[in-house]
Design an enzyme around this catalytic site. Structure first.
Site, PDB file in Angstrom:
ATOM      1  N   ASN A 105       1.028  -1.370   0.008  1.00 20.33           N
ATOM      2  CA  ASN A 105      -0.039   0.017   0.163  1.00 20.33           C
ATOM      3  C   ASN A 105       0.831   1.265   0.048  1.00 20.33           C
ATOM      4  O   ASN A 105       0.464   2.292  -0.409  1.00 20.33           O
ATOM      5  CB  ASN A 105      -0.882   0.267   1.135  1.00 20.33           C
ATOM      6  CG  ASN A 105      -1.583   1.215   1.383  1.00 20.33           C
ATOM      7  OD1 ASN A 105      -2.591   1.671   0.594  1.00 20.33           O
ATOM      8  ND2 ASN A 105      -1.206   2.104   2.668  1.00 20.33           N
ATOM      9  N   TYR A 183       4.014   8.477 -10.687  1.00 21.88           N
ATOM     10  CA  TYR A 183       3.033   7.490  -9.846  1.00 21.88           C
ATOM     11  C   TYR A 183       2.475   6.760 -10.624  1.00 21.88           C
ATOM     12  O   TYR A 183       2.212   5.559 -10.202  1.00 21.88           O
ATOM     13  CB  TYR A 183       2.244   8.545  -9.067  1.00 21.88           C
ATOM     14  CG  TYR A 183       1.099   8.106  -8.165  1.00 21.88           C
ATOM     15  CD1 TYR A 183       1.601   7.241  -6.999  1.00 21.88           C
ATOM     16  CD2 TYR A 183      -0.123   8.086  -8.441  1.00 21.88           C
ATOM     17  CE1 TYR A 183       0.375   6.530  -6.261  1.00 21.88           C
ATOM     18  CE2 TYR A 183      -1.319   7.499  -7.723  1.00 21.88           C
ATOM     19  CZ  TYR A 183      -0.945   6.688  -6.586  1.00 21.88           C
ATOM     20  OH  TYR A 183      -1.874   6.215  -5.901  1.00 21.88           O
TER      21      TYR A 183
END
Length: 267
Positions: A105, A183
């Site tokens: 995560n 990202y």
């Protein structure tokens, strides 16, 4: 059934990571909360709530879990340092037993672009793509994710394990992620590693999936973001971290035992 399982969740001091740790602990897992508290510079486009969340100590989440009768241990670890990865697994084994569940995560949380702009669409600081932005974003999201899966797989095979779950959080899309280009690219790499694991580790009873949350309020969502999402047919509404944790809990459960090799997109 997650009783007696041990889960390692990265980026677990707030948001989706913290919600996942709390949900899996409630379902009977012992949880290792890996985190890195960050003190970020002031940015007029970044809500203070997000800055508070980023600097939160994961021990606070672990303590909440223990107060409810769960098993939890928080460990500060900079995932850019590859030596921290076996350390996390060693700590898990010493405290609770081998890691059965890995939740990738953690993210480097930066925004970069190919455009000559200094602010993104909601006013947050935006930088050009550089070697530094690439190294930080890929180092946390892609390289660390790959090394965590590799460590998970090596230890599983060494102990001749026959059960495991890998869940990686992703974002962006096949056509790119404007204003968060590194990202999006790093998450695409992480997804590919995860899907490869679903094929290579299936003989060991491991499922591996990527979860693509909707816009989720981890502290960055403003009224303007909510208004934009309300008009977007791709989303029901702004999600809460617990909404994502529920999907992860399903993938970990016996009900999700035949779900593998997927990118699960939430609405």
């Amino acid at each position: 059934m997650t009783d007696s399982r041990t889960a390692l969740i990265t980026g677990a001091n707030h948001g989706i990571g913290a919600a996942t740790a709390e949900r899996l602990a409630a379902d009977g897992c012992a949880v290792i909360l890996a985190f890195l508290a960050l003190e970020e510079p002031d940015d007029p486009g970044t809500p203070e709530k997000l800055r508070v969340n980023h600097r939160q100590n994961g021990s606070l989440v672990a303590e909440r879990i223990r107060r409810r009768g769960g098993k939890a241990l928080a460990i500060s670890a900079d995932l850019l340092d590859e030596t921290q990865i076996p350390r996390l697994f060693d700590a898990a084994e010493q405290a609770f037993g081998p890691v059965d569940i890995l939740v990738n995560n953690a993210t480097a949380s930066l925004s970069d672009t190919f455009q000559a702009q200094s602010r993104d669409w909601i006013g947050r600081a935006l930088s050009p793509v550089t070697a530094a932005t690439f190294d930080r974003q890929f180092g946390v999201d892609a390289r660390a994710g790959a090394l965590l899966i590799a460590e998970f797989a090596a230890r599983l095979q060494q102990r001749q394990g026959s059960w495991g779950r890998i869940i990686s959080l992703t974002s962006g899309g096949e056509k790119g992620f404007p204003q968060e280009v590194s990202y999006g690219a790093a998450k695409a790499a992480l997804v590919n590693y995860t899907l490869s694991a679903s094929l290579e580790l299936s003989d060991f009873g491991v499922t591996a999936n990527a979860v693509h949350p909707p816009i989720t309020d981890t502290g960055w969502v403003t009224d303007d973001v909510r208004a934009a999402i309300a008009k977007d047919p791709h989303f029901f509404s702004v999600a809460e971290p617990n909404d994502v944790a529920e999907v992860i809990a399903f993938l970990v459960s016996d009900a999700g035992r035949r779900v593998t090799g997927n990118i699960i997109r939430m609405g």
